[in-house]
Design a protein around this motif. Structure first.
Motif, PDB file in Angstrom:
ATOM      1  N   GLU A 104       6.460   8.954  10.816  1.00 34.90           N
ATOM      2  CA  GLU A 104       6.975   7.967  11.763  1.00 34.90           C
ATOM      3  C   GLU A 104       5.874   7.269  12.548  1.00 34.90           C
ATOM      4  N   SER A 105       4.766   7.932  12.739  1.00 35.67           N
ATOM      5  CA  SER A 105       3.746   7.412  13.652  1.00 35.67           C
ATOM      6  C   SER A 105       2.410   7.123  12.997  1.00 35.67           C
ATOM      7  N   ALA A 106       2.415   6.894  11.702  1.00 35.56           N
ATOM      8  CA  ALA A 106       1.159   6.629  10.999  1.00 35.56           C
ATOM      9  C   ALA A 106       0.409   5.454  11.620  1.00 35.56           C
ATOM     10  N   ALA A 107       1.117   4.423  12.019  1.00 35.77           N
ATOM     11  CA  ALA A 107       0.466   3.241  12.604  1.00 35.77           C
ATOM     12  C   ALA A 107      -0.223   3.589  13.917  1.00 35.77           C
ATOM     13  N   GLY A 166       0.562   6.820   4.039  1.00 33.80           N
ATOM     14  CA  GLY A 166       0.544   5.370   4.115  1.00 33.80           C
ATOM     15  C   GLY A 166       1.687   4.850   3.271  1.00 33.80           C
ATOM     16  N   GLY A 167       2.100   3.658   3.538  1.00 37.18           N
ATOM     17  CA  GLY A 167       3.171   3.082   2.732  1.00 37.18           C
ATOM     18  C   GLY A 167       4.045   2.171   3.555  1.00 37.18           C
ATOM     19  N   PRO A 168       4.779   1.317   2.863  1.00 34.09           N
ATOM     20  CA  PRO A 168       5.562   0.292   3.551  1.00 34.09           C
ATOM     21  C   PRO A 168       6.836   0.790   4.225  1.00 34.09           C
ATOM     22  N   GLU A 171      10.382   6.305   3.954  1.00 37.75           N
ATOM     23  CA  GLU A 171      10.696   7.126   2.793  1.00 37.75           C
ATOM     24  C   GLU A 171       9.461   7.305   1.903  1.00 37.75           C
ATOM     25  N   VAL A 172       8.719   6.222   1.681  1.00 33.94           N
ATOM     26  CA  VAL A 172       7.494   6.299   0.874  1.00 33.94           C
ATOM     27  C   VAL A 172       6.475   7.182   1.569  1.00 33.94           C
ATOM     28  N   ARG A 176       4.889  10.761   0.160  1.00 32.54           N
ATOM     29  CA  ARG A 176       3.448  10.982   0.045  1.00 32.54           C
ATOM     30  C   ARG A 176       2.999  12.191   0.858  1.00 32.54           C
ATOM     31  N   ALA A 177       3.562  12.361   2.040  1.00 31.89           N
ATOM     32  CA  ALA A 177       3.191  13.501   2.875  1.00 31.89           C
ATOM     33  C   ALA A 177       3.594  14.812   2.217  1.00 31.89           C
ATOM     34  N   VAL A 178       4.818  14.885   1.703  1.00 30.62           N
ATOM     35  CA  VAL A 178       5.294  16.109   1.053  1.00 30.62           C
ATOM     36  C   VAL A 178       4.460  16.394  -0.199  1.00 30.62           C
TER      37      VAL A 178
END
Length: 196
Positions: A104-107, A166-168, A171-172, A176-178
């Motif tokens: 949720e907070s990658a940005a 990272g990702g748009p 869900e993406v 990637r994290a999992v």
């Protein structure tokens, strides 16, 4: 001269200081949503609108983007700590909450890293304190002999997963994290916010 009509959602009622804490919480939740969906270039006015407050209220609580990012990260860490403190909490479950917040907070993580590189040492120092709190919460439940039990391995793994997020879309980013945790040989519980 009359002013143009503004929809009620764009001009909220001012209830003064008695709702300051509620406004701050709404701004943090709105910032997480807006930045997750639209990135860090989204206008701060969009956060205020989503929270149902005026832009002046936003600036009373948060003077700039970095202050908003730090507030969101502090709330994330608080929820991770609550997950760790919950009765019957398991390491996998706390990792699931951490992973949800990473996706949720990658940005926000990117903003803090950029600010640290451009001279906002206070933001970077604050991020390091928050990182220490996350490590402490995770270590409460890390089983002895776990593959991440070595002194630096736990937070190195968190940093690696954070880098993979990272990702748009959310869900993406979650996929990637999992996948990153799986590549590290670490089981993660359900990826969701803490609801205590």
């Amino acid at each position: 001269m009359s002013q143009p009509a503004v929809p009620a959602e764009r001009r909220p009622a001012n209830h003064g200081p008695k709702v300051a804490a509620r406004n701050r919480d709404a701004l943090i939740a709105a910032a997480r949503e807006i930045y997750a969906a639209h990135g860090l270039d989204a206008p701060l006015s969009a956060i205020a609108r989503r929270a149902g407050v005026g832009q002046g209220v936003l600036y009373r609580h948060f003077p700039d983007r970095t202050a908003v990012a730090i507030a969101v990260l502090e709330e994330n860490v608080r929820q991770i700590e609550q997950a760790a403190a919950a009765e019957g909490a398991l390491f996998d479950d706390v990792l699931g909450v951490l992973t949800w917040h990473l996706t949720e907070s990658a940005a926000f993580l990117g903003l803090l890293h950029a600010n640290g590189a451009t001279g906002h040492a206070d933001a970077l120092a604050h991020a390091l304190v928050l990182s220490g709190r996350v490590e402490s919460a995770l270590r409460q439940h890390l089983p002895k002999g776990h593959r991440l039990d070595a002194s630096n391995d736990l937070m190195l793994a968190v940093a690696m997963v954070s880098g993979a997020v990272g990702g748009p879309t959310r869900e993406v980013r979650e996929r990637r994290a999992v996948a990153a945790w799986r590549m590290l040989g670490v089981q993660v519980g359900p990826v969701r916010p803490f609801e205590g």
